[in-house]
Design an enzyme around this catalytic site. Structure first.
Site, PDB file in Angstrom:
ATOM      1  N   ASP A  40      37.062  51.144  40.630  1.00 26.16           N
ATOM      2  CA  ASP A  40      36.355  52.361  40.213  1.00 26.16           C
ATOM      3  C   ASP A  40      36.836  52.789  38.825  1.00 26.16           C
ATOM      4  O   ASP A  40      36.048  52.965  37.894  1.00 26.16           O
ATOM      5  CB  ASP A  40      36.586  53.484  41.232  1.00 26.16           C
ATOM      6  CG  ASP A  40      36.236  53.052  42.642  1.00 26.16           C
ATOM      7  OD1 ASP A  40      35.046  52.862  42.907  1.00 26.16           O
ATOM      8  OD2 ASP A  40      37.159  52.872  43.468  1.00 26.16           O
ATOM      9  N   ARG A 306      37.780  39.346  42.517  1.00 25.31           N
ATOM     10  CA  ARG A 306      37.397  40.181  43.661  1.00 25.31           C
ATOM     11  C   ARG A 306      36.651  41.422  43.168  1.00 25.31           C
ATOM     12  O   ARG A 306      36.537  41.658  41.955  1.00 25.31           O
ATOM     13  CB  ARG A 306      38.645  40.589  44.431  1.00 25.31           C
ATOM     14  CG  ARG A 306      39.484  41.604  43.691  1.00 25.31           C
ATOM     15  CD  ARG A 306      40.782  41.937  44.409  1.00 25.31           C
ATOM     16  NE  ARG A 306      41.232  43.274  44.059  1.00 25.31           N
ATOM     17  CZ  ARG A 306      42.445  43.742  44.325  1.00 25.31           C
ATOM     18  NH1 ARG A 306      43.325  42.997  44.948  1.00 25.31           N
ATOM     19  NH2 ARG A 306      42.762  44.984  43.990  1.00 25.31           N
ATOM     20  N   GLU A 308      34.584  44.247  41.718  1.00 25.17           N
ATOM     21  CA  GLU A 308      33.480  44.322  40.759  1.00 25.17           C
ATOM     22  C   GLU A 308      33.899  43.917  39.337  1.00 25.17           C
ATOM     23  O   GLU A 308      33.323  43.015  38.728  1.00 25.17           O
ATOM     24  CB  GLU A 308      32.914  45.755  40.739  1.00 25.17           C
ATOM     25  CG  GLU A 308      31.819  45.937  39.698  1.00 25.17           C
ATOM     26  CD  GLU A 308      30.935  47.146  39.941  1.00 25.17           C
ATOM     27  OE1 GLU A 308      30.735  47.538  41.105  1.00 25.17           O
ATOM     28  OE2 GLU A 308      30.413  47.696  38.945  1.00 25.17           O
ATOM     29  N   SER A 310      36.683  42.496  37.941  1.00 25.52           N
ATOM     30  CA  SER A 310      37.235  41.146  37.697  1.00 25.52           C
ATOM     31  C   SER A 310      36.150  40.093  37.943  1.00 25.52           C
ATOM     32  O   SER A 310      36.145  39.033  37.296  1.00 25.52           O
ATOM     33  CB  SER A 310      38.476  40.885  38.560  1.00 25.52           C
ATOM     34  OG  SER A 310      38.187  41.022  39.929  1.00 25.52           O
TER      35      SER A 310
HETATM   36  O1  TRH Z   1      40.617  46.374  42.552  1.00 27.03           O
HETATM   37  P1  TRH Z   1      39.294  45.976  43.055  1.00 27.03           P
HETATM   38  O2  TRH Z   1      39.257  45.405  44.388  1.00 27.03           O
HETATM   39  O3  TRH Z   1      38.379  47.201  42.962  1.00 27.03           O
HETATM   40  C1  TRH Z   1      37.259  47.628  43.637  1.00 27.03           C
HETATM   41  C2  TRH Z   1      37.591  48.835  44.430  1.00 27.03           C
HETATM   42  O4  TRH Z   1      38.098  48.428  45.668  1.00 27.03           O
HETATM   43  C3  TRH Z   1      36.383  49.672  44.584  1.00 27.03           C
HETATM   44  O5  TRH Z   1      36.577  50.754  45.440  1.00 27.03           O
HETATM   45  C4  TRH Z   1      35.259  48.822  45.038  1.00 27.03           C
HETATM   46  O6  TRH Z   1      34.178  49.576  45.203  1.00 27.03           O
HETATM   47  C5  TRH Z   1      35.031  47.767  43.999  1.00 27.03           C
HETATM   48  O7  TRH Z   1      36.197  46.959  43.907  1.00 27.03           O
HETATM   49  C6  TRH Z   1      33.852  46.911  44.273  1.00 27.03           C
HETATM   50  O8  TRH Z   1      38.653  44.884  42.055  1.00 27.03           O
HETATM   51  P2  TRH Z   1      38.034  44.963  40.603  1.00 27.03           P
HETATM   52  O9  TRH Z   1      36.743  45.688  40.629  1.00 27.03           O
HETATM   53  O10 TRH Z   1      38.043  43.613  40.088  1.00 27.03           O
HETATM   54  O11 TRH Z   1      39.063  45.841  39.777  1.00 27.03           O
HETATM   55  C7  TRH Z   1      40.300  45.363  39.376  1.00 27.03           C
HETATM   56  C8  TRH Z   1      40.651  45.893  38.011  1.00 27.03           C
HETATM   57  O12 TRH Z   1      42.017  45.638  37.727  1.00 27.03           O
HETATM   58  C9  TRH Z   1      39.852  45.231  36.904  1.00 27.03           C
HETATM   59  O13 TRH Z   1      39.461  46.197  35.954  1.00 27.03           O
HETATM   60  C10 TRH Z   1      40.835  44.280  36.277  1.00 27.03           C
HETATM   61  C11 TRH Z   1      42.107  45.037  36.452  1.00 27.03           C
HETATM   62  N1  TRH Z   1      43.357  44.264  36.394  1.00 27.03           N
HETATM   63  C12 TRH Z   1      44.296  44.622  35.450  1.00 27.03           C
HETATM   64  O14 TRH Z   1      44.088  45.545  34.674  1.00 27.03           O
HETATM   65  N2  TRH Z   1      45.458  43.921  35.409  1.00 27.03           N
HETATM   66  C13 TRH Z   1      45.728  42.895  36.249  1.00 27.03           C
HETATM   67  O15 TRH Z   1      46.820  42.284  36.162  1.00 27.03           O
HETATM   68  C14 TRH Z   1      44.723  42.532  37.196  1.00 27.03           C
HETATM   69  C15 TRH Z   1      44.971  41.378  38.116  1.00 27.03           C
HETATM   70  C16 TRH Z   1      43.563  43.239  37.253  1.00 27.03           C
END
Ligand code: TRH
Length: 411
Positions: A40, A306, A308, A310
């Protein structure tokens, strides 16, 4: 000209001085409630920076969870009610009714993922001389219905305000996904510089890049029962596999596989750990600030991602990737997984498409992952990753699409 205007407020004199917009900037408020994990705030922070840096907007970001935010943005001060970070005003949205110390209404208001705006803010939006362009930014989905609902408008039941639903998507007619203007150039610079890659490996893992015969895999994932089988397959792989694992929810499984004791912090396979079994070497990486996450994807041959944000970054990295979708009750996420596959895999030859779908399904709880089957199609998948990045880019980037549409509303 559009600008942030102070609406008549019940108590307009409280707190810090008002923001000082120039006459020709667009003021934008983004409201973000963190449900869980990092997606989010990950999406909102990326959007905020793009609107500020690429479109010259004056952005204020309301966030309810500064701890989650700080993991992505280490310079954030956890206990500051209001601060400037990277050209953006960050307000701690400490309670749902909070709308900033001074009630100021922006030209463009974005409520992320259906979070509810404070009542006082909505009431002031209605009192504003010119109503703001109001968006509900939705979650990304590749499903077909998204194009029908993108930019649909919904009048407020009580006020003379209209909310526009802005849907990210993977196909024409949607809002697209976020992509910074300089992203491709940054990736090209990284990929073409042996020094940049060596420096990254040294910083992130403490060692030099692996030999060219190794397959480098990044693994950013939720807990996943399929990982045990995959770790065994990598251990017995025909050539070396180097696994790069940002410390997080999957780390416990790695610790168990390598039979490591939990670190003093309670985390097993904590950042800095390196372990080997058979042909598998795994390194646990510190969670980095968001802007540095892309380099991990660029340094890897295959990326497990995983949620959104990433998931989107892996597409821009233009390497084969495996998506662990955010799980929902009653397997509601599985049609979304298939919808993404329909976009991404449609043009693949049958055998590669089947192998990719089988692997993604297995990684999402349906079946057992077969790494050899997936890697048999590596060259085809690499080619597809590159053409898909071009196709996706043809939708335009989400921040640009939103800015353009907002402009039409603000005329
Ligand atoms: O963390 P996520 O699983 O996030 C979400 C939330 O669960 C949310 O509620 C849900 O609705 C959504 O997924 C679909 O995965 P996401 O979206 O990939 O977010 C991870 C963030 O973390 C992304 O912006 C990349 C960042 N990140 C870093 O900044 N540093 C790191 O070392 C890593 C591995 C990721």
């Amino acid at each position: 000209m559009p600008t942030r205007s102070s609406a008549p407020s019940p108590d307009p004199s409280r707190g810090s001085p008002p923001l000082t917009p120039t006459a020709d900037t667009t003021a934008c408020d983004i409201f973000c409630a963190v449900i869980d994990n990092f997606g989010d705030i990950g999406v909102c922070w990326r959007l905020a920076r793009q609107l500020a840096h690429e479109h010259g907007w004056q952005v204020r970001l309301f966030v309810d969870d500064l701890h989650a935010f700080q993991r992505l943005c280490p310079s954030l001060v956890i206990d500051a009610p209001r601060q400037h970070v990277d050209g953006i005003v960050v307000e701690h949205w400490h309670e749902p009714a909070h709308a900033g110390d001074t009630l100021q209404i922006a030209d463009v208001v974005i409520e992320a993922f259906g979070c509810e705006l404070p009542n006082v803010y909505v009431a002031a939006m209605a009192r504003r001389e010119r109503a703001p362009a109001w968006f509900n930014l939705e979650y990304l989905s590749g499903e077909d219905w998204v194009a029908d609902f993108h930019l649909r408008q919904s009048p407020h039941p009580r006020y003379a305000l209209t909310k526009t639903f802005f849907f990210p998507g993977l196909g024409p007619g949607t809002g697209g996904v976020l992509k910074e203007r300089d992203l491709d150039a940054a990736r090209a610079a990284f990929e073409s510089s042996a020094d940049a890659r060596a420096a990254w490996w040294h910083d992130a893992t403490g060692v030099a890049p692996p030999a060219p015969d190794a397959t480098v895999v990044s693994l950013f994932a939720y807990e996943n029962p399929a990982v045990d089988s995959l770790l065994e397959q990598w251990r017995h792989a025909a050539s070396p596999v180097v696994l790069l694992v940002p410390e997080g929810r999957i780390s416990g499984a790695l610790g168990r596989f390598f039979e490591l004791p939990a670190h003093a912090s309670g985390v097993s396979f904590a950042a800095g750990t390196r372990a080997q079994r058979g042909n598998l070497t795994a390194c646990s990486l510190a969670f980095t600030e968001q802007s540095r996450y892309d380099a991990l994807l660029w340094a890897s041959d295959v990326n497990f991602v995983r949620g959104e944000d990433s998931f989107v970054r892996a597409q821009w990295a233009a390497r084969p990737f495996v998506w662990q979708i955010y799980p929902q009750a009653d397997d509601a996420h599985l049609p979304k997984l298939d919808a993404a596959l329909a976009h991404y895999a449609a043009s693949l030859p049958d055998d590669a498409r089947t192998a990719l779908a089988r692997f993604w399904h297995a990684w999402n709880g349906v079946g057992t992952p077969d790494w050899a089957d997936f890697m048999r199609h590596r060259t085809t998948l690499e080619r597809r990753a590159a053409t898909w990045a071009t196709e996706l880019a043809s939708l335009g980037d989400l921040a640009g699409n939103l800015a353009l549409f907002a402009k039409t509303q603000l005329k």
